[in-house]
Scaffold this motif. Sequence first.
Motif, PDB file in Angstrom:
ATOM      1  N   ARG A 153     -10.642 -22.779  10.992  1.00  0.00           N
ATOM      2  CA  ARG A 153      -9.110 -22.686  11.802  1.00  0.00           C
ATOM      3  C   ARG A 153      -9.348 -21.885  13.493  1.00  0.00           C
ATOM      4  O   ARG A 153      -8.751 -22.373  13.927  1.00  0.00           O
ATOM      5  N   LEU A 154     -10.851 -21.691  12.911  1.00  0.00           N
ATOM      6  CA  LEU A 154     -11.537 -20.560  14.243  1.00  0.00           C
ATOM      7  C   LEU A 154     -12.345 -22.489  15.009  1.00  0.00           C
ATOM      8  O   LEU A 154     -11.664 -22.653  16.153  1.00  0.00           O
ATOM      9  N   ALA A 155     -12.602 -23.003  14.431  1.00  0.00           N
ATOM     10  CA  ALA A 155     -12.645 -24.764  14.658  1.00  0.00           C
ATOM     11  C   ALA A 155     -11.990 -25.564  15.579  1.00  0.00           C
ATOM     12  O   ALA A 155     -11.433 -25.720  16.551  1.00  0.00           O
ATOM     13  N   ARG A 156     -10.787 -25.114  14.839  1.00  0.00           N
ATOM     14  CA  ARG A 156     -10.028 -26.515  15.353  1.00  0.00           C
ATOM     15  C   ARG A 156      -8.559 -25.402  16.547  1.00  0.00           C
ATOM     16  O   ARG A 156      -8.227 -25.892  17.361  1.00  0.00           O
ATOM     17  N   ARG A 157      -8.976 -24.269  16.767  1.00  0.00           N
ATOM     18  CA  ARG A 157      -8.784 -23.299  17.973  1.00  0.00           C
ATOM     19  C   ARG A 157      -9.610 -23.564  19.100  1.00  0.00           C
ATOM     20  O   ARG A 157      -9.191 -23.958  20.460  1.00  0.00           O
TER      21      ARG A 157
END
Length: 148
Positions: free
Chosen positions: A27-31
Motif C-alpha cells: 500500500r505504501l509503495a503504491r502510494r
Amino acid sequence: MQRALAARTPVAPQRTASAALGRGVHRLARRLAPGHPAVTALSALDGRPLRPVALGALAAVLPATEEELAHAVVYDELQTIASAALKLLPGDPLDSVAWILAAEPEAARAADTALAVRGPGRLPARTAPLTEQWALDHARRERRLFLA
C-alpha cells in the motif's frame, strides 16, 4: 521469489502474518509510485505479497540500496521485538534501546548474511520448530497477544 519464500515459511499463521505486513508495505509503495514496475509486479501476486517481497519493491521505489534495505529490515525486526517486550513486560523504554544497541554486532552479521543470498534457490531453509509450534498454538487461542 514469492513462491520460494512461501515454501520456506511452512507454518500458515506465519505466512498469513507476512502477507498482512506485505499488504501494508505494498500500500505504501503504491502510494509513493503507483506506476513503478516493482509495484505493478506486486499487484500480480493477488494482493498478498509476502513482506520480504513487498520490501524489495519498496526499496526499488525509494530507491534504496540492497545494503540499506537489509540493515533497515534487521533494525525494524529488533525494534519490533523490543516494542513487544515492553508491552509484555513493561519497563524502562531506554532499556529496550540499550538492547538494540547491544545487538548491533549480530544485527550487522544478519544483514551481511542476507546480502550474500543471490537468487531464490540460495535462500536458507532454516526452521525453528518451537517458534513454528508457538505460531500454530497462538493462532488457535481465543485471546491473542499479537495479530502479526
